[in-house]
Structure formats: structure tokens, C-alpha cells
Write an enzyme that holds these catalytic residues in place. Structure first.
Site: not given
Length: 312
Positions: A73, A111, A156, A158
Site C-alpha cells: 500500500c 485489503e 486504523r 482500511r
């Protein structure tokens, strides 16, 4: 318990693998390039992942039902340079495309960072969406989820992408569990003083925060205590100075999380073996996934496949 086969690409330390294996899945292939992540993966899963996915022919991968990938990512994240497809790590999406096209599995789960949605004014995501839906023929679902909504004290966010070959499958993303969280739940009792940051680093962090404040922005270290409902996001650079998550201590400088606490912050149980240096542990957990959030998605994905008659 469901019976299905899956593959674990850009496997890291196996954070995505964990919930799918728990649900009865068999991992038939895994791939990871980082030698330290491979050590941790082997210690916990009893197998050595194949290396660089760009060097592996799709036909050499055994057939499978579900493709899992937390693909690199850095090319899309705000913390990175945001080069997207111009960065070789960004092009790893096309390795996923290549394998999906050859094997045509029943489903996939991908993800990535939330920044993927807005990268290059949304064009990067548009390209991915078009490939997955129009070229490869998957019914695509995607949503931004937050780890703190699934029982771990970490903020967090995502993006999760779920796709099904059978367009009649009904799938919904999991709703927040409502489980209250606090940092104290994952903190260790007796922590080695080596995790306390030095006077020099503490002075440097405070100075930097003051400089940012003078410029009118909120950058700088973040301080938490046992009562904090959640922390900021742990990143792969946590090993440098721990500035994004510092834990208050009485009559002492703040401290970094220990590697075990970093593991717990991502939802890994204490049975998870830590076999590399602290620096590599921090990198690995910073790069990994919040496993409880992934588990919630996995439950819904497997239920959807079972209800749709795709797996037993």
C-alpha cells in the site's frame, strides 16, 4: 465448518490467513518477499512462502476458491509518496489481476489503505474497479472499515474489497461490534525499561511538536494512557521513535509499545510467536492487518459462499 481452499498473497506474517484458516480453509499457496516476514510466517504457520510473486507463473499455483491479498500500500498511502501505478509496489495489483484471470476463483478479498480511494483523484481506484468488474467479471463490494469498531483499541481505517464470480451471491460488510476498547486491555504489566524513550529523543519529539504547533498543524508525537479508548494507527516506521503511539509513565519519559503489545494492537493472540528483532517486529505489525476486523469480514464472506451453494 466450511471446507475451501485459499491462497495468501503478499502474505506478510499471515494476518489475513489467520481468520480464514480458523473458518476451516486450507491454504494451498502463499507468497512473500521479505526475508524477516518469511521467518515469522514459517514459525507460526509451519511453511515457507514462495518468494517474489512477479516470478511465479499462474499455472504453477494450485487451484483455489478464494484469493486473499493485503497488497503493498505504500504507493497509495498518505505516508508514502503516493505514486500509485508509477511505483513498482503499486503495480502489484496487476499480479492479482493476472492470477484472478488465470484461476477464476469463486471469490477474493483484498485489503489496502483508505487513501487508495482518493489516489490520483480517484482514477487509480477506477482502473482497479473496471478491471475487477468489467474485465474479470466479479461482483465487487468495497467499504472502508476501522479496526476500533471490531474490538481492538486502534484507530486504523482500511479499504476492504470483496468480489464474487457468482453475481447472485448476497454479501454485506460486517457492522461495528460495539465492543468497548481501551489501551489498558492490551498493555503488559512489567515492561523492560529499554522501551522508555531517552531524554534526547523525548526532547527532540517535544521540540518538533512545538514547531508544528507554531505552523498551525497538529503533527508530532501522540501520547496515550491505559484509559485511552484507542491509539492512532501503528505504522511500519514505528521502530524509529515510536512517536505515533507513546504510552505515558509516571515519573518517567513515555515509552514505546513492546512488540507483544504491538501484536495485540493488531489483534494477534499471545500464542503468536515473535521470532525476529524488535525492529523487524514493529515493521511487521505496522505492515499487518487488524485480524479481528478481517475475521468479521471473513465470517460474512464464507457465510455468503455457503448460502450461495459455492462451498460446503
Amino acid at each position: 465448518m466450511a471446507k475451501f481452499k485459499f491462497i495468501d498473497l503478499f502474505a506478510g506474517i499471515g494476518g489475513i490467513r489467520r481468520p480464514y484458516q480458523k473458518l476451516g480453509g486450507t491454504c494451498v499457496f502463499s507468497s512473500e518477499i521479505d526475508k524477516f516476514a518469511i521467518q515469522t510466517y514459517k514459525a507460526n504457520w509451519g511453511e515457507i512462502p514462495s518468494g517474489d510473486i512477479t516470478q511465479i507463473d499462474a499455472k504453477d499455483i494450485p487451484s483455489f476458491d478464494i484469493l486473499l491479498a493485503g497488497f503493498p500500500c505504500q504507493a497509495f498511502s498518505i505516508a508514502g509518496k503516493r505514486k500509485g501505478f508509477n511505483d513498482t509496489r503499486g503495480t502489484m495489483f496487476f499480479e492479482i489481476e493476472r492470477i484472478l484471470e488465470y484461476h477464476k476463483p469463486k471469490a477474493f478479498m483484498l485489503e489496502n489503505v483508505k487513501g487508495l480511494l482518493s489516489h490520483d483523484k480517484g482514477n487509480t481506484f477506477k482502473v482497479m474497479k473496471t478491471i475487477l468488474e468489467n474485465k474479470l467479471g466479479y461482483q465487487l463490494h468495497y467499504q472502508v472499515l476501522n479496526a476500533k469498531d471490531f474490538g481492538v483499541p486502534q484507530n486504523r481505517e482500511r479499504i476492504i474489497l470483496v468480489g464474487f464470480k457468482n453475481h447472485h451471491i448476497e454479501f454485506e460488510f460486517p457492522k461495528p461490534t460495539g465492543i468497548p476498547t481501551k489501551l489498558g486491555d492490551i498493555l503488559e504489566n512489567n515492561v523492560d525499561p529499554k522501551y522508555t524513550i531517552s531524554d534526547r529523543i523525548w526532547a527532540s519529539l517535544r521540540r518538533r511538536k512545538e514547531q508544528h504547533k507554531a505552523k498551525g498543524n497538529g503533527f508530532g508525537y501522540s501520547l496515550f494512557n491505559e484509559h485511552s479508548v484507542y491509539t492512532s494507527t501503528i505504522s511500519a516506521r514505528y521502530y524509529k521513535d515510536g512517536s505515533e503511539i507513546l504510552v505515558e509513565q509516571q515519573d518517567r519519559n513515555p515509552r514505546k509499545l513492546t512488540p507483544r503489545e504491538a501484536a495485540r494492537l493488531q489483534g494477534f493472540g499471545d500464542d503468536f510467536k515473535l521470532v525476529v528483532s524488535d525492529v523487524q517486529c514493529y515493521k511487521q505489525f505496522g505492515n499487518s492487518v487488524p485480524t479481528k476486523m478481517i475475521e468479521a469480514v471473513a465470517n460474512n464472506l464464507i457465510d455468503a459462499l455457503k448460502t450461495g451453494g459455492e462451498i460446503d
